[in-house]
Design a protein around this motif. Sequence first.
Motif, PDB file in Angstrom:
ATOM      1  N   ARG A  85       0.839  -1.208   0.000  1.00 14.84           N
ATOM      2  CA  ARG A  85       0.000   0.000   0.000  1.00 14.84           C
ATOM      3  C   ARG A  85       0.865   1.246   0.000  1.00 14.84           C
ATOM      4  O   ARG A  85       1.771   1.397   0.829  1.00 14.84           O
ATOM      5  CB  ARG A  85      -0.932   0.003   1.195  1.00 14.84           C
ATOM      6  CG  ARG A  85      -1.702   1.312   1.397  1.00 14.84           C
ATOM      7  CD  ARG A  85      -2.973   1.103   2.189  1.00 14.84           C
ATOM      8  NE  ARG A  85      -3.948   0.339   1.409  1.00 14.84           N
ATOM      9  CZ  ARG A  85      -5.164  -0.002   1.864  1.00 14.84           C
ATOM     10  NH1 ARG A  85      -5.526   0.342   3.091  1.00 14.84           N
ATOM     11  NH2 ARG A  85      -5.989  -0.681   1.088  1.00 14.84           N
ATOM     12  N   LEU A 119       0.874   5.570  -0.067  1.00 16.00           N
ATOM     13  CA  LEU A 119       0.107   6.775   0.269  1.00 16.00           C
ATOM     14  C   LEU A 119       0.816   7.996  -0.304  1.00 16.00           C
ATOM     15  O   LEU A 119       2.037   8.111  -0.211  1.00 16.00           O
ATOM     16  CB  LEU A 119      -0.012   6.929   1.791  1.00 16.00           C
ATOM     17  CG  LEU A 119      -0.641   5.767   2.562  1.00 16.00           C
ATOM     18  CD1 LEU A 119      -0.617   6.057   4.056  1.00 16.00           C
ATOM     19  CD2 LEU A 119      -2.064   5.495   2.086  1.00 16.00           C
ATOM     20  N   TRP A 173      -1.290   7.535  -9.605  1.00 15.14           N
ATOM     21  CA  TRP A 173      -2.174   8.062  -8.559  1.00 15.14           C
ATOM     22  C   TRP A 173      -2.894   9.322  -9.045  1.00 15.14           C
ATOM     23  O   TRP A 173      -4.090   9.496  -8.803  1.00 15.14           O
ATOM     24  CB  TRP A 173      -1.353   8.355  -7.308  1.00 15.14           C
ATOM     25  CG  TRP A 173      -2.145   8.859  -6.137  1.00 15.14           C
ATOM     26  CD1 TRP A 173      -2.849   8.118  -5.231  1.00 15.14           C
ATOM     27  CD2 TRP A 173      -2.320  10.234  -5.746  1.00 15.14           C
ATOM     28  NE1 TRP A 173      -3.441   8.927  -4.298  1.00 15.14           N
ATOM     29  CE2 TRP A 173      -3.134  10.236  -4.596  1.00 15.14           C
ATOM     30  CE3 TRP A 173      -1.858  11.447  -6.256  1.00 15.14           C
ATOM     31  CZ2 TRP A 173      -3.493  11.409  -3.948  1.00 15.14           C
ATOM     32  CZ3 TRP A 173      -2.216  12.620  -5.614  1.00 15.14           C
ATOM     33  CH2 TRP A 173      -3.022  12.599  -4.468  1.00 15.14           C
ATOM     34  N   ARG A 232      -5.712   8.529 -11.509  1.00 12.21           N
ATOM     35  CA  ARG A 232      -6.900   8.002 -10.833  1.00 12.21           C
ATOM     36  C   ARG A 232      -7.647   9.107 -10.099  1.00 12.21           C
ATOM     37  O   ARG A 232      -8.884   9.105 -10.034  1.00 12.21           O
ATOM     38  CB  ARG A 232      -6.491   6.902  -9.845  1.00 12.21           C
ATOM     39  CG  ARG A 232      -7.668   6.068  -9.375  1.00 12.21           C
ATOM     40  CD  ARG A 232      -7.224   4.920  -8.508  1.00 12.21           C
ATOM     41  NE  ARG A 232      -6.680   5.382  -7.233  1.00 12.21           N
ATOM     42  CZ  ARG A 232      -6.314   4.565  -6.245  1.00 12.21           C
ATOM     43  NH1 ARG A 232      -6.384   3.260  -6.425  1.00 12.21           N
ATOM     44  NH2 ARG A 232      -5.852   5.043  -5.125  1.00 12.21           N
ATOM     45  N   LEU A 233      -6.914  10.087  -9.566  1.00 12.46           N
ATOM     46  CA  LEU A 233      -7.545  11.182  -8.823  1.00 12.46           C
ATOM     47  C   LEU A 233      -8.211  12.187  -9.749  1.00 12.46           C
ATOM     48  O   LEU A 233      -9.343  12.631  -9.503  1.00 12.46           O
ATOM     49  CB  LEU A 233      -6.490  11.890  -7.965  1.00 12.46           C
ATOM     50  CG  LEU A 233      -6.987  13.028  -7.075  1.00 12.46           C
ATOM     51  CD1 LEU A 233      -7.761  12.458  -5.894  1.00 12.46           C
ATOM     52  CD2 LEU A 233      -5.808  13.865  -6.569  1.00 12.46           C
ATOM     53  N   CYS A 234      -7.513  12.553 -10.833  1.00 12.50           N
ATOM     54  CA  CYS A 234      -7.986  13.631 -11.715  1.00 12.50           C
ATOM     55  C   CYS A 234      -8.600  13.126 -13.020  1.00 12.50           C
ATOM     56  O   CYS A 234      -9.109  13.937 -13.808  1.00 12.50           O
ATOM     57  CB  CYS A 234      -6.836  14.584 -12.034  1.00 12.50           C
ATOM     58  SG  CYS A 234      -6.085  15.357 -10.580  1.00 12.50           S
ATOM     59  N   HIS A 235      -8.498  11.828 -13.269  1.00 10.96           N
ATOM     60  CA  HIS A 235      -9.083  11.206 -14.464  1.00 10.96           C
ATOM     61  C   HIS A 235      -8.454  11.715 -15.761  1.00 10.96           C
ATOM     62  O   HIS A 235      -9.094  11.694 -16.807  1.00 10.96           O
ATOM     63  CB  HIS A 235     -10.611  11.426 -14.506  1.00 10.96           C
ATOM     64  CG  HIS A 235     -11.302  10.985 -13.256  1.00 10.96           C
ATOM     65  ND1 HIS A 235     -11.406   9.664 -12.890  1.00 10.96           N
ATOM     66  CD2 HIS A 235     -11.919  11.716 -12.268  1.00 10.96           C
ATOM     67  CE1 HIS A 235     -12.056   9.578 -11.733  1.00 10.96           C
ATOM     68  NE2 HIS A 235     -12.365  10.804 -11.333  1.00 10.96           N
ATOM     69  N   GLU A 268      -1.062  12.960   4.504  1.00 15.56           N
ATOM     70  CA  GLU A 268      -1.576  12.539   3.204  1.00 15.56           C
ATOM     71  C   GLU A 268      -2.101  13.743   2.426  1.00 15.56           C
ATOM     72  O   GLU A 268      -2.743  14.633   2.996  1.00 15.56           O
ATOM     73  CB  GLU A 268      -2.688  11.523   3.367  1.00 15.56           C
ATOM     74  CG  GLU A 268      -2.243  10.154   3.814  1.00 15.56           C
ATOM     75  CD  GLU A 268      -3.367   9.143   3.722  1.00 15.56           C
ATOM     76  OE1 GLU A 268      -3.750   8.773   2.587  1.00 15.56           O
ATOM     77  OE2 GLU A 268      -3.881   8.754   4.792  1.00 15.56           O
ATOM     78  N   VAL A 296      -4.429  13.573   0.017  1.00 15.80           N
ATOM     79  CA  VAL A 296      -5.873  13.334  -0.004  1.00 15.80           C
ATOM     80  C   VAL A 296      -6.128  12.065   0.803  1.00 15.80           C
ATOM     81  O   VAL A 296      -5.821  10.974   0.333  1.00 15.80           O
ATOM     82  CB  VAL A 296      -6.410  13.151  -1.436  1.00 15.80           C
ATOM     83  CG1 VAL A 296      -7.922  12.970  -1.420  1.00 15.80           C
ATOM     84  CG2 VAL A 296      -6.017  14.330  -2.320  1.00 15.80           C
ATOM     85  N   GLN A 322      -7.591   8.726   2.487  1.00 15.35           N
ATOM     86  CA  GLN A 322      -8.402   7.626   1.958  1.00 15.35           C
ATOM     87  C   GLN A 322      -8.257   7.446   0.453  1.00 15.35           C
ATOM     88  O   GLN A 322      -9.214   7.077  -0.238  1.00 15.35           O
ATOM     89  CB  GLN A 322      -9.885   7.836   2.316  1.00 15.35           C
ATOM     90  CG  GLN A 322     -10.157   8.062   3.792  1.00 15.35           C
ATOM     91  CD  GLN A 322      -9.639   6.916   4.667  1.00 15.35           C
ATOM     92  OE1 GLN A 322      -9.809   5.743   4.330  1.00 15.35           O
ATOM     93  NE2 GLN A 322      -8.987   7.263   5.773  1.00 15.35           N
ATOM     94  N   THR A 323      -7.057   7.711  -0.077  1.00 13.73           N
ATOM     95  CA  THR A 323      -6.804   7.464  -1.508  1.00 13.73           C
ATOM     96  C   THR A 323      -5.532   6.635  -1.683  1.00 13.73           C
ATOM     97  O   THR A 323      -4.612   7.043  -2.394  1.00 13.73           O
ATOM     98  CB  THR A 323      -6.681   8.784  -2.291  1.00 13.73           C
ATOM     99  OG1 THR A 323      -5.600   9.569  -1.719  1.00 13.73           O
ATOM    100  CG2 THR A 323      -7.963   9.572  -2.266  1.00 13.73           C
ATOM    101  N   LEU A 343      -2.911   3.721  -2.948  1.00 18.17           N
ATOM    102  CA  LEU A 343      -2.661   3.000  -4.196  1.00 18.17           C
ATOM    103  C   LEU A 343      -2.032   1.670  -3.808  1.00 18.17           C
ATOM    104  O   LEU A 343      -0.926   1.631  -3.274  1.00 18.17           O
ATOM    105  CB  LEU A 343      -1.716   3.793  -5.101  1.00 18.17           C
ATOM    106  CG  LEU A 343      -1.360   3.136  -6.445  1.00 18.17           C
ATOM    107  CD1 LEU A 343      -2.603   3.036  -7.330  1.00 18.17           C
ATOM    108  CD2 LEU A 343      -0.275   3.935  -7.165  1.00 18.17           C
TER     109      LEU A 343
END
Length: 299
Positions: A165, A167, A206, A209-212, A257, A259, A261-262, A264
């Motif tokens: 995991r 972060l 990361w 996935r966050l900003c698409h 962190e 953000v 709860q994000t 990877l």
Amino acid sequence: MLDYASLSVLAAVVREGSFERAARTLHVTPSAVSQRIRLLEESVGGALIVRGQPCVATETGRRLCQHVDQVRLLEHELQSTVPSLGQDTPTRVPLPIAVNADSLATWFTPAMTSFAAAAPVLMEIAVDDQDHTADWLRSGTVLAAVTSTAQAPSGCNSRALGSMRYLAAASPAFVERFFSHGVGSASLAQAPSLVFNSKDELQARWVRRLCHRHIELPRHALPSAHAFVAAAAAGMGWGLHPQILIQAHLDHGTLVELVPQTPLDVPLFWQQARSASSLLDGLTRSVIAVANTHLLPSA
């Protein structure tokens, strides 16, 4: 018939990176090493070594080196079952492995050291990005690898180890400076990020996935897992860190962190050349046992 004496010289040159250092380890002259390599190249009809600083093997040279490594393992097996074939002086078998830096800095080292303390081996660890360590196995440079690739190369086995995991974290001062209005496309395009090297795609993954979408990130390159964490804590940049490596910093507030709860999660696999070798099997058991206690269960 292969000339195994010359193949051992080839492996020494690749392992040591030069003809001179190989000669010292083999207790011969550099000219004798050069002659062995020249005759071996003539016999296979092509170059086996790219001369340089350091010397590196060609693709054919790498495959021959892997063959030598496998033969040494098999000879060790034979000597253990037929003691009369054993040498007067016990020898240690080189065991070349590729592993990603974050695993080496966290869970892999206990697995490696506990195994090597009791086994007649000399560990040779190559470090690369987890997306590329399988290339070392595919090329024949190593006999096993920790990799993020599930599909094993031809002639190899693959076993799931679990997931590491990561972060996205930075120092509180860095977050206040660059992300006081939130973490988004505009702020990420301005805030310096940290990467291990040019192959490191974790930060970009990361962000996508966050900003698409893809964002070109300004980057500092730091090829050291511990320096990576220290640089983030000092406010140099933000990056994806193994949670088990930065948990103490998170608990003390020296890292936060970007953000919450994000995470990877990166699945890891242990891939090894198929071989009837108790040494390689012993390392595999040690790696799997330690991975089970440090990595997240595979999905």
